[in-house]
Design a protein around this motif. Structure first.
Motif, mmCIF file in Angstrom:
data_model
loop_
_atom_site.group_PDB
_atom_site.id
_atom_site.type_symbol
_atom_site.label_atom_id
_atom_site.label_comp_id
_atom_site.label_asym_id
_atom_site.label_seq_id
_atom_site.Cartn_x
_atom_site.Cartn_y
_atom_site.Cartn_z
ATOM 1 N N ILE A 146 0.106 1.486 -15.366
ATOM 2 C CA ILE A 146 0.254 0.324 -14.483
ATOM 3 C C ILE A 146 1.635 -0.299 -14.671
ATOM 4 O O ILE A 146 2.202 -0.871 -13.731
ATOM 5 C CB ILE A 146 -0.854 -0.702 -14.783
ATOM 6 N N SER A 153 9.971 -2.580 -12.475
ATOM 7 C CA SER A 153 9.778 -1.180 -12.817
ATOM 8 C C SER A 153 11.123 -0.514 -13.032
ATOM 9 O O SER A 153 11.991 -0.553 -12.157
ATOM 10 C CB SER A 153 9.012 -0.460 -11.699
ATOM 11 N N GLY A 178 -0.513 -0.840 -8.060
ATOM 12 C CA GLY A 178 -0.743 -1.127 -9.473
ATOM 13 C C GLY A 178 -2.106 -1.744 -9.721
ATOM 14 O O GLY A 178 -2.804 -1.392 -10.678
#
Length: 425
Positions: A146, A153, A178
């Motif tokens: 996740i 990210s 996610g």
């Protein structure tokens, strides 16, 4: 050329040569095959240009923010809130594991950091409450996926720098996927808790306990909103957002009086080591990427898949299969840098939205973190749980298949990833 480079890279890996040196040696062979005159001029130039990007500075800043969170006790406060929310249910610690990963993902963006930070705390506790070691370690590694999907990210920042795609759109597109991953792992835990007949541990918290846990976790919960809102609405760049969140976490940690000088130094040192590893691999990978572009490999690949250009779902399935197999045997940052420039012409030809492609590639690359034989999260989870790596490899496949199921859902229904970017845009 491709055969010579692939053979060189594979032999280097078998010999145990460090990855960035393997990539550099592979690049040298590529230059010698294509044009030796280019070697002295283009190799150092591409090595430097591969990391000469202001947006990439966001990567060490987000890593530092996550390390500071650990040193400031904010990770434990998030886990305490997760335990208050779901810890009293059957299989409660399994739910705590997943929800903590969702919380932690909102600041760090690294699956390996998630596995290390949460696994060392939760796996021993889960074993005490009747979970098998293999399941506890597998759930920890699986739910860590996740981290790179919910913003921020590291993989999305890399993809954006390679494709000139909006980081804000990518971050927004990763929220629902996610959460879907989190829901899938929680469903798996629900089934496991009943099959294993795990006892119901603890009592339902009262309002005072809930309020105390929520109040303690609020500063950490605010961090993801600062990151995403600042980037999406154009107040800050991703790099500026990273710097802002580092300052925020450091100030909160000092107000908590838990971020000591020793913890601060450890966070900086760990960030420097991980950043150095990532950037040297990125630099070496960028040389290979330039060689492939110079040899017209992306265009050749697009021509090979041109018969399928009217079927974007099939194209995404083919690209996903290539990414999945590549990720099993190659470090994830290298795979992302090498494959993205090759895939972009194909996706453009098939009319695939670059944001949607970014989420699909990111999830593919992320799944590789828990697949044998190279999955970094598998090795970390095995280490923190004192589990033999062979046993870990045997037990991880249900979590891999569950993540692949979520990936297939995103491929079939691109509107899932594009919902939030379209709403905000």
């Amino acid at each position: 050329m491709l055969l010579a480079m692939f053979t060189t890279f594979f032999i280097n890996l078998l010999l145990g040569i460090p990855l960035f040196l393997s990539l550099l040696l592979t690049a040298v062979i590529g230059f010698l095959v294509i044009d030796p005159i280019l070697l002295s001029r283009m190799l150092p130039q591409q090595f430097f240009s591969g990391i000469d990007s202001f947006s990439l500075m966001a990567i060490p800043l987000f890593i530092l923010a996550g390390n500071l969170m650990n040193g400031a006790g904010m990770t434990e406060r998030l886990m305490r809130l997760a335990r208050v929310l779901v810890g009293h249910l059957r299989g409660g610690l399994g739910y705590v594991n997943v929800i903590s990963s969702v919380f932690f993902a909102g600041v760090n963006g690294s699956a390996v950091a998630d596995t290390s930070a949460l696994g060392s705390l939760l796996v021993p506790a889960m074993k005490k409450e009747g979970y098998s070691t293999a399941y506890a370690a597998g759930l920890t590694a699986g739910s860590s996926l996740i981290g790179p999907i919910i913003p921020p990210s590291i993989f999305m920042i890399l993809y954006a720098s390679l494709t000139n795609t909006s980081v804000g759109d990518l971050f927004l597109a990763g929220v629902i996927p996610g959460l879907l991953l989190g829901a899938a792992f929680m469903a798996m835990n629900w089934v496991y808790a009943r099959r294993a007949n795990l006892p119901v541990s603890g009592k339902k918290p009262n309002m005072v306990e809930f309020s105390a846990a929520l109040f303690g976790a609020v500063p950490a919960l605010i961090a993801p909103f600062i990151i995403v809102a600042g980037i999406v609405f154009g107040f800050v760049t991703p790099t500026e957002s990273g710097a802002l969140i580092v300052i925020y976490v450091a100030v909160v940690g000092m107000l908590y009086r838990e971020l000591k000088l020793q913890a601060l130094w450890k966070a900086v040192r760990d960030t420097a080591m991980l950043t150095g590893t990532i950037f040297v691999i990125m630099a070496a990978s960028s040389i290979i990427s330039w060689l492939l572009s110079y040899a017209q490999v992306p265009n050749q690949f697009a021509s090979m898949l041109s018969p399928f250009q009217d079927n974007p779902v099939l194209v995404l399935l083919l690209l996903s299969a290539i990414t999945f197999i590549t990720g099993m045997f190659m470090e994830e940052v290298s795979a992302l840098i090498l494959l993205t420039p090759i895939f972009i012409p194909v996706a453009t030809m098939a009319g695939i939205d670059p944001v949607h492609l970014g989420i699909v590639i990111t999830l593919n690359i992320t799944i590789a973190l828990i697949t044998p034989p190279m999955g970094a999260c598998v090795f970390v989870a095995a280490a923190v749980s004192d589990l033999e790596i062979i046993e870990m490899f045997k037990s991880i496949w249900p979590f891999v298949l569950l993540a692949i199921g979520v990936l297939l859902l995103l491929i079939l229904f691109p509107q899932i990833t594009l919902l939030l970017p379209n709403l905000v845009g």
